[in-house]
Motif scaffolding. Sequence first.
Motif, PDB file in Angstrom:
ATOM      1  N   ARG A  73      -5.914   5.587  -2.281  1.00 21.31           N
ATOM      2  CA  ARG A  73      -6.102   6.820  -2.129  1.00 21.31           C
ATOM      3  C   ARG A  73      -7.484   7.373  -1.171  1.00 21.31           C
ATOM      4  O   ARG A  73      -7.288   7.961  -0.278  1.00 21.31           O
ATOM      5  N   SER A  74      -8.637   6.490  -1.381  1.00 23.07           N
ATOM      6  CA  SER A  74      -9.713   6.512  -0.592  1.00 23.07           C
ATOM      7  C   SER A  74      -9.374   6.217   1.035  1.00 23.07           C
ATOM      8  O   SER A  74      -9.995   6.827   1.879  1.00 23.07           O
ATOM      9  N   PHE A  75      -8.728   5.021   1.143  1.00 25.11           N
ATOM     10  CA  PHE A  75      -8.179   4.604   2.453  1.00 25.11           C
ATOM     11  C   PHE A  75      -7.575   5.674   3.182  1.00 25.11           C
ATOM     12  O   PHE A  75      -7.967   5.969   4.300  1.00 25.11           O
ATOM     13  N   VAL A  76      -6.480   6.388   2.431  1.00 24.52           N
ATOM     14  CA  VAL A  76      -5.617   7.172   3.198  1.00 24.52           C
ATOM     15  C   VAL A  76      -6.400   8.642   3.437  1.00 24.52           C
ATOM     16  O   VAL A  76      -6.371   9.112   4.598  1.00 24.52           O
ATOM     17  N   LEU A  77      -7.230   8.900   2.529  1.00 27.22           N
ATOM     18  CA  LEU A  77      -8.359  10.077   2.990  1.00 27.22           C
ATOM     19  C   LEU A  77      -9.081   9.739   4.030  1.00 27.22           C
ATOM     20  O   LEU A  77      -9.346  10.619   4.965  1.00 27.22           O
ATOM     21  N   ALA A  78      -9.652   8.486   4.223  1.00 26.62           N
ATOM     22  CA  ALA A  78     -10.634   8.238   5.068  1.00 26.62           C
ATOM     23  C   ALA A  78      -9.785   8.205   6.414  1.00 26.62           C
ATOM     24  O   ALA A  78     -10.311   8.671   7.697  1.00 26.62           O
ATOM     25  N   ALA A  79      -8.513   7.587   6.281  1.00 33.02           N
ATOM     26  CA  ALA A  79      -7.563   7.615   7.547  1.00 33.02           C
ATOM     27  C   ALA A  79      -7.261   8.832   8.139  1.00 33.02           C
ATOM     28  O   ALA A  79      -7.196   8.952   9.276  1.00 33.02           O
ATOM     29  N   ASP A  80      -7.012   9.710   6.917  1.00 30.89           N
ATOM     30  CA  ASP A  80      -6.758  11.297   7.715  1.00 30.89           C
ATOM     31  C   ASP A  80      -7.958  11.998   8.275  1.00 30.89           C
ATOM     32  O   ASP A  80      -7.725  12.383   9.162  1.00 30.89           O
ATOM     33  N   LEU A 137     -13.020   2.804   3.310  1.00 28.51           N
ATOM     34  CA  LEU A 137     -13.647   3.487   4.376  1.00 28.51           C
ATOM     35  C   LEU A 137     -13.793   2.328   5.747  1.00 28.51           C
ATOM     36  O   LEU A 137     -13.260   2.716   6.681  1.00 28.51           O
ATOM     37  N   SER A 138     -14.112   0.970   5.393  1.00 26.11           N
ATOM     38  CA  SER A 138     -14.298  -0.090   6.551  1.00 26.11           C
ATOM     39  C   SER A 138     -13.001  -0.303   6.806  1.00 26.11           C
ATOM     40  O   SER A 138     -12.477  -0.402   8.332  1.00 26.11           O
ATOM     41  N   ARG A 139     -11.907  -0.486   6.121  1.00 24.41           N
ATOM     42  CA  ARG A 139     -10.383  -0.408   6.470  1.00 24.41           C
ATOM     43  C   ARG A 139     -10.041   0.593   7.210  1.00 24.41           C
ATOM     44  O   ARG A 139      -9.185   0.380   8.359  1.00 24.41           O
ATOM     45  N   ALA A 140     -10.245   1.675   6.887  1.00 22.52           N
ATOM     46  CA  ALA A 140      -9.566   2.957   7.646  1.00 22.52           C
ATOM     47  C   ALA A 140     -10.301   2.811   9.131  1.00 22.52           C
ATOM     48  O   ALA A 140      -9.773   3.358  10.019  1.00 22.52           O
ATOM     49  N   GLY A 141     -11.545   2.452   9.108  1.00 23.87           N
ATOM     50  CA  GLY A 141     -12.276   2.600  10.409  1.00 23.87           C
ATOM     51  C   GLY A 141     -11.774   1.462  11.397  1.00 23.87           C
ATOM     52  O   GLY A 141     -11.822   1.534  12.523  1.00 23.87           O
ATOM     53  N   ARG A 142     -10.782   0.484  10.779  1.00 24.53           N
ATOM     54  CA  ARG A 142     -10.529  -0.545  11.741  1.00 24.53           C
ATOM     55  C   ARG A 142      -8.954  -0.241  12.237  1.00 24.53           C
ATOM     56  O   ARG A 142      -8.245  -0.669  13.215  1.00 24.53           O
ATOM     57  N   VAL A 143      -8.258   0.481  11.290  1.00 21.39           N
ATOM     58  CA  VAL A 143      -6.855   0.677  11.555  1.00 21.39           C
ATOM     59  C   VAL A 143      -6.605   1.627  12.710  1.00 21.39           C
ATOM     60  O   VAL A 143      -7.205   2.769  12.957  1.00 21.39           O
ATOM     61  N   ALA A 144      -5.530   1.342  13.440  1.00 18.72           N
ATOM     62  CA  ALA A 144      -5.335   2.196  14.542  1.00 18.72           C
ATOM     63  C   ALA A 144      -4.613   3.520  14.231  1.00 18.72           C
ATOM     64  O   ALA A 144      -3.478   3.282  13.226  1.00 18.72           O
ATOM     65  N   CYS A 145      -4.643   4.461  14.763  1.00 17.98           N
ATOM     66  CA  CYS A 145      -4.161   5.890  14.184  1.00 17.98           C
ATOM     67  C   CYS A 145      -2.678   5.696  14.523  1.00 17.98           C
ATOM     68  O   CYS A 145      -1.611   6.133  13.678  1.00 17.98           O
ATOM     69  N   ASP A 183      -0.656   2.751  14.111  1.00 21.60           N
ATOM     70  CA  ASP A 183      -0.333   1.838  13.560  1.00 21.60           C
ATOM     71  C   ASP A 183       1.097   2.054  12.695  1.00 21.60           C
ATOM     72  O   ASP A 183       1.167   2.938  11.991  1.00 21.60           O
ATOM     73  N   PRO A 184       2.278   1.220  12.820  1.00 19.88           N
ATOM     74  CA  PRO A 184       3.469   1.716  12.169  1.00 19.88           C
ATOM     75  C   PRO A 184       3.380   1.679  10.412  1.00 19.88           C
ATOM     76  O   PRO A 184       3.767   2.610   9.814  1.00 19.88           O
ATOM     77  N   GLU A 185       2.464   1.018  10.016  1.00 20.94           N
ATOM     78  CA  GLU A 185       2.228   1.051   8.724  1.00 20.94           C
ATOM     79  C   GLU A 185       1.493   2.224   8.087  1.00 20.94           C
ATOM     80  O   GLU A 185       1.914   2.712   7.185  1.00 20.94           O
ATOM     81  N   LEU A 186       0.629   2.487   9.047  1.00 18.83           N
ATOM     82  CA  LEU A 186      -0.074   3.828   8.568  1.00 18.83           C
ATOM     83  C   LEU A 186       0.866   5.009   8.907  1.00 18.83           C
ATOM     84  O   LEU A 186       0.981   6.065   8.000  1.00 18.83           O
ATOM     85  N   THR A 187       1.905   5.006   9.744  1.00 20.08           N
ATOM     86  CA  THR A 187       2.919   6.003  10.009  1.00 20.08           C
ATOM     87  C   THR A 187       3.822   6.080   8.629  1.00 20.08           C
ATOM     88  O   THR A 187       4.273   6.868   8.128  1.00 20.08           O
ATOM     89  N   THR A 188       4.270   4.732   7.938  1.00 24.79           N
ATOM     90  CA  THR A 188       4.982   4.662   6.591  1.00 24.79           C
ATOM     91  C   THR A 188       4.135   5.353   5.672  1.00 24.79           C
ATOM     92  O   THR A 188       4.670   6.165   4.859  1.00 24.79           O
ATOM     93  N   VAL A 189       2.863   5.010   5.450  1.00 22.37           N
ATOM     94  CA  VAL A 189       2.079   5.480   4.407  1.00 22.37           C
ATOM     95  C   VAL A 189       2.041   7.050   4.369  1.00 22.37           C
ATOM     96  O   VAL A 189       2.017   7.873   3.641  1.00 22.37           O
ATOM     97  N   ARG A 190       1.791   7.591   5.757  1.00 25.91           N
ATOM     98  CA  ARG A 190       1.568   9.023   5.873  1.00 25.91           C
ATOM     99  C   ARG A 190       3.053   9.655   5.537  1.00 25.91           C
ATOM    100  O   ARG A 190       3.095  10.753   4.618  1.00 25.91           O
ATOM    101  N   LEU A 217       0.838  -1.215  -0.045  1.00 29.71           N
ATOM    102  CA  LEU A 217       0.023   0.151  -0.017  1.00 29.71           C
ATOM    103  C   LEU A 217       0.808   1.185  -0.002  1.00 29.71           C
ATOM    104  O   LEU A 217       0.616   2.270  -0.694  1.00 29.71           O
ATOM    105  N   ALA A 218       1.911   1.343   1.058  1.00 30.17           N
ATOM    106  CA  ALA A 218       2.997   2.441   0.879  1.00 30.17           C
ATOM    107  C   ALA A 218       3.388   2.716  -0.381  1.00 30.17           C
ATOM    108  O   ALA A 218       3.809   3.808  -0.789  1.00 30.17           O
TER     109      ALA A 218
END
Length: 279
Positions: free
Chosen positions: A24-31, A74-82, A84-91, A2-3
Amino acid sequence: MLAMALVVAPGVALAQPTAPYYERSFVLAADARCDLFQPDVAAALSAATQQARSAALRAGTSEVELRAAADRALSRAGRVACGDPELTTVRQRVEHAFAGWARLPRMEFPGVRASWIANRVPATGASWTLTQASVTGASPVTLGYTAGEVSDRLTAVVSFVGRPRPYAARIVLRDPRRAPRAWLGGTSDLPPTSVRRGFWAVSFGNAEPGLLVTGKQAGEAWRFPTDAALALEQLDPREAFAIEFLFRDDSVARAVFEAGDFAAGRAFLSLGPLGGQAT
């Protein structure tokens, strides 16, 4: 994976048409949940997400498939922890990939036969910030946003050749309540009258010189309600819509436009004027 996918330049398609839109929709929802990005990066990512949607539709993806992809994101973004190391890499990778958009003064969003041109360069006097050009007969027509106007109020400027001023103008396009599927009958075909909707101009007046096509000395500016822009965003990027100018002799002059990446152009403008703040 993903990253890595998210560092692909905006507008570049991956092997699977829905993949860039989903990612990109996932990252927008996570944001939205985790406040990952500064406004300029979020606005750039939003524009790229709209571009990915248009690219998928042009590649033959259905609206149903895109809605399903958005729902999964949207569903995946709702489950991921803010945290989460993977999300930090994506950011970090998204910031690196999209931060440069904040410094772009202009951008072209090409379509099948027409483009939307976005311009964030501040200007003295009246100027366009988002435009698409068309004609009715020999008369040029420009549709878009002008600097200083409400961001979602479209303006059309026309310089008629050898005709009096029309008494009314309207934007006509497919009504999704009557025709849920995109109308792709041809490069300039509008859907049948029975499944169209219209938005009448709410004001008009003489166009300021900065809004006229080069070589024209005069023209009229017609401004449309905010709902017109919202409706235009819902069209398939390949669909045609039109502005119709009505005259007192019962004649109608029509200028045809393409929906294209209108939504992406709006998102790009939300970065704000170059050197200013995102809105």
